[in-house]
Design a protein around this motif. Structure first.
Motif, short mmCIF file in Angstrom:
data_model
loop_
_atom_site.label_atom_id
_atom_site.label_comp_id
_atom_site.label_asym_id
_atom_site.label_seq_id
_atom_site.Cartn_x
_atom_site.Cartn_y
_atom_site.Cartn_z
N VAL A 44 -0.57 36.23 19.46
CA VAL A 44 0.55 35.37 19.82
C VAL A 44 0.13 33.92 19.66
O VAL A 44 -0.93 33.51 20.14
CB VAL A 44 1.01 35.65 21.27
CG1 VAL A 44 2.15 34.73 21.66
CG2 VAL A 44 1.42 37.10 21.41
N THR A 45 0.96 33.14 18.95
CA THR A 45 0.64 31.74 18.71
C THR A 45 0.79 30.95 20.00
O THR A 45 1.84 30.98 20.67
CB THR A 45 1.58 31.15 17.63
OG1 THR A 45 1.43 31.91 16.43
CG2 THR A 45 1.25 29.70 17.36
N VAL A 46 -0.28 30.21 20.35
CA VAL A 46 -0.27 29.40 21.58
C VAL A 46 -0.54 27.92 21.29
O VAL A 46 -0.51 27.12 22.21
CB VAL A 46 -1.32 29.93 22.57
CG1 VAL A 46 -1.00 31.35 22.97
CG2 VAL A 46 -2.72 29.84 21.99
N GLY A 47 -0.80 27.56 20.01
CA GLY A 47 -1.08 26.17 19.68
C GLY A 47 -1.42 26.02 18.22
O GLY A 47 -1.30 26.97 17.42
N THR A 48 -1.94 24.85 17.87
CA THR A 48 -2.30 24.55 16.48
C THR A 48 -3.59 23.76 16.45
O THR A 48 -4.05 23.24 17.47
CB THR A 48 -1.19 23.74 15.78
OG1 THR A 48 -0.97 22.52 16.53
CG2 THR A 48 0.11 24.54 15.68
N VAL A 49 -4.14 23.69 15.25
CA VAL A 49 -5.31 22.85 15.02
C VAL A 49 -4.81 21.43 14.81
O VAL A 49 -4.06 21.15 13.85
CB VAL A 49 -6.11 23.34 13.81
CG1 VAL A 49 -7.26 22.39 13.52
CG2 VAL A 49 -6.62 24.76 14.05
N HIS A 50 -5.22 20.52 15.68
CA HIS A 50 -4.70 19.15 15.62
C HIS A 50 -5.59 18.25 14.76
O HIS A 50 -5.08 17.37 14.06
CB HIS A 50 -4.61 18.58 17.03
CG HIS A 50 -4.06 17.18 17.07
ND1 HIS A 50 -2.75 16.86 16.71
CD2 HIS A 50 -4.65 16.00 17.43
CE1 HIS A 50 -2.56 15.56 16.84
NE2 HIS A 50 -3.70 15.01 17.29
N ALA A 51 -6.91 18.45 14.78
CA ALA A 51 -7.81 17.59 14.00
C ALA A 51 -9.13 18.31 13.80
O ALA A 51 -9.50 19.20 14.57
CB ALA A 51 -8.03 16.26 14.72
N ILE A 52 -9.84 17.92 12.70
CA ILE A 52 -11.16 18.45 12.39
C ILE A 52 -12.07 17.27 12.10
O ILE A 52 -11.78 16.45 11.20
CB ILE A 52 -11.12 19.40 11.18
CG1 ILE A 52 -10.18 20.58 11.44
CG2 ILE A 52 -12.51 19.92 10.86
CD1 ILE A 52 -9.99 21.49 10.25
N ASP A 53 -13.15 17.11 12.84
CA ASP A 53 -14.08 15.98 12.69
C ASP A 53 -15.50 16.52 12.56
O ASP A 53 -15.77 17.71 12.81
CB ASP A 53 -13.97 15.04 13.90
CG ASP A 53 -12.56 14.47 14.05
OD1 ASP A 53 -12.02 13.97 13.04
OD2 ASP A 53 -12.01 14.58 15.17
N LEU A 54 -16.42 15.64 12.22
CA LEU A 54 -17.84 15.96 12.08
C LEU A 54 -18.62 15.20 13.14
O LEU A 54 -18.50 13.97 13.25
CB LEU A 54 -18.35 15.59 10.68
CG LEU A 54 -19.78 16.03 10.35
CD1 LEU A 54 -19.84 17.56 10.30
CD2 LEU A 54 -20.22 15.46 9.01
N THR A 55 -19.42 15.89 13.93
CA THR A 55 -20.19 15.25 15.00
C THR A 55 -21.46 14.63 14.43
O THR A 55 -21.81 14.82 13.27
CB THR A 55 -20.54 16.27 16.09
OG1 THR A 55 -21.38 17.27 15.51
CG2 THR A 55 -19.29 16.93 16.64
N SER A 56 -22.16 13.89 15.29
CA SER A 56 -23.40 13.23 14.86
C SER A 56 -24.51 14.23 14.53
O SER A 56 -25.43 13.90 13.77
CB SER A 56 -23.88 12.27 15.95
OG SER A 56 -24.11 12.99 17.17
N ASP A 57 -24.47 15.45 15.09
CA ASP A 57 -25.47 16.46 14.78
C ASP A 57 -24.97 17.45 13.74
O ASP A 57 -25.41 18.60 13.69
CB ASP A 57 -25.91 17.19 16.05
CG ASP A 57 -24.73 17.80 16.80
OD1 ASP A 57 -23.57 17.54 16.40
OD2 ASP A 57 -24.96 18.52 17.79
N ASN A 58 -23.96 17.00 12.92
CA ASN A 58 -23.46 17.76 11.76
C ASN A 58 -22.82 19.08 12.16
O ASN A 58 -22.95 20.08 11.46
CB ASN A 58 -24.59 18.02 10.75
CG ASN A 58 -25.19 16.74 10.19
OD1 ASN A 58 -24.46 15.76 9.98
ND2 ASN A 58 -26.49 16.72 9.98
N GLN A 59 -22.12 19.10 13.26
CA GLN A 59 -21.31 20.24 13.64
C GLN A 59 -19.84 19.89 13.47
O GLN A 59 -19.43 18.72 13.58
CB GLN A 59 -21.58 20.65 15.08
CG GLN A 59 -22.89 21.38 15.30
CD GLN A 59 -23.03 21.90 16.71
OE1 GLN A 59 -22.52 21.31 17.65
NE2 GLN A 59 -23.72 23.01 16.85
N ALA A 60 -19.04 20.92 13.22
CA ALA A 60 -17.60 20.71 13.09
C ALA A 60 -16.98 20.66 14.47
O ALA A 60 -17.21 21.55 15.29
CB ALA A 60 -16.97 21.81 12.25
#
Length: 427
Positions: A44-60
């Motif tokens: 069941v859909t409860v939301g969406t992906v609002h943004a995708i960024d890259l952290t300082s330790d190269n994690q999404a």
């Protein structure tokens, strides 16, 4: 009135906009996830992906906007997994949430779902690229063979899939347990690596063990009939052994007090066994020698019945002869001291049998004076008989015991009724 309604609508829109709930999920790889992909719970859909960024330790860092009020807020322990919507889609990704228990702490707005609670997607191409040419060819054969098998026997295939479903569920639960206790899982992997390294260092021994195991399996396979017979008789044997073990339990229960009493003697028994070990070691050759004598002993034992048939009459005759001679021996026994005394007296001396606490003994004394040996070397004449030397002759009918001095209780000399002797012929 219209103004009031407008103000209510504007307030509700502002309040709705201000109640947006977002959390950030840290993932090792976004896996072609794009803004606008759906966030689902149980499909069941409860939301969406609002943004995708890259952290300082190269994690999404993926910002999830949750619109369903039933999941505002999420709780600690929530797991976020990136999944495919279909194999034909290139960017068709979604995030499946597994909410944590409501008893856990809440995840505040703009809170973080840590990397240990997120699962990146594994692309099929990435999986296939890890396989070499031979493995891909074997996989193709497996797929084609599966198609033939499932196409030819659909009923069996349906039954296999029905049985596979609980197995996969249990495997998933097992995997979740392993992932939930990563420290223990990592320690198990490290220790397993040490075991594998130790085994790899003994590759030759392992190869020999596998070869010997194969030979043992071949030997067992060659005796399949015997093994089948043993397995058929095993239930009866196990039932009988169960009865025996049940009785053994009662015997051990009764034996327990004896063992408790024997506990003080256990160290001494251990010492005896320790001392007996070299004796047994030295006795092994003796056992071999005794074993070599067994054929001769067997022959002797086989001949004993014949010997018994011959010896039994001989022993009976001997017993009769001894019984007949007992009276002769009994009569001659009383003359034994006189016989010994006569022998010694014959050599020029006198004897006297005595008895004390140490047993029988004989006193021997030489009798002589200056006129002995026919008065040789003497200047005096030979004294007549009956002088101080008290030489007597003609003593030929002495009674038993007359060779010794008469006892105070007059027990000697002894004159048996059947003997014709002179009791006066005594010292």
């Amino acid at each position: 009135m219209l103004l009031a309604i407008t103000l209510v609508v504007i307030a509700s829109v502002l309040l709705r906009g201000g109640s947006q709930y977002e959390v950030r999920a840290l993932v090792e790889s976004a896996g072609q996830l794009v803004k606008g992909n759906l966030v689902k719970v149980g499909g069941v859909t409860v939301g969406t992906v609002h943004a995708i960024d890259l952290t300082s330790d190269n994690q999404a860092q993926i910002t999830l906007r949750i619109d369903d009020p039933r999941f505002k807020p999420l709780h600690e322990g929530t797991i976020a997994t990136i999944r495919n919507t279909s194999l034909s889609s290139v960017a068709g990704r979604q995030i499946a949430l597994q909410p944590g228990p409501n008893s856990n702490a809440r995840i505040d707005n703009h809170g973080v779902i840590k990397a240990e609670n997120t699962r990146p997607i594994v692309d099929l191409d990435q999986l296939l690229n890890t396989l070499d040419a031979q493995a891909r060819s074997s996989l193709q054969d497996l797929v084609h063979g599966g198609a033939v098998a499932f196409g030819s026997h659909p009923e069996q295939a349906d039954a296999a899939l029905a049985a596979l479903n609980p197995a996969l569920s249990q495997a998933r639960l097992t995997t979740q347990e392993l992932a939930g206790d990563q420290a223990t899982f990592e320690r198990a992997l490290v220790e397993s690596a040490g075991v594998v390294s130790s085994v790899a260092a003994r590759a030759g021994d392992l190869q020999a063990g596998v070869a010997n195991g194969a030979q043992a399996a071949d030997a067992v396979a060659s005796e399949s009939q015997s093994l089948d017979s043993a397995l058929r008789h095993a239930p009866d044997a196990l039932r009988k052994s169960n009865t025996t073990l049940a009785e053994l339990r009662d015997a051990l229960t009764g034996l327990r007090p004896a063992l408790r009493d024997a506990r003080p003697a256990a160290p001494r028994l251990a010492n005896v066994l320790r001392l007996a070990q070299p004796v047994l070691h030295e006795g092994a050759p003796v056992v071999s020698q005794v074993r070599a004598l067994l054929p001769d002993v067997t022959a002797i034992l086989l001949g004993l019945p014949k010997l018994d048939a011959t010896a039994r009459p001989a022993f009976a005759s001997t017993a009769g002869a001894l019984q007949g001679a007992s009276e002769v021996v009994q009569a001659a026994r009383t003359y034994a001291p006189d016989l010994v005394g006569g022998l010694f007296n014959g050599f020029g001396g006198s004897t006297g049998p005595y008895y004390d606490a140490n047993g029988h003994y004989v006193r021997i004394a030489l009798v002589g004076n200056i006129t002995s040996f026919s008065n040789a070397g003497s200047l005096l004449p030979t004294p007549p008989r009956g002088t101080a030397n008290e030489f007597r002759d003609g003593i030929v009918n002495r009674c038993p015991g007359a060779a010794a001095e008469p006892a105070p209780d007059k027990s000697n000399p002894f004159a048996p009724p059947e003997a014709r002797c002179n009791p006066k012929d005594s010292p």
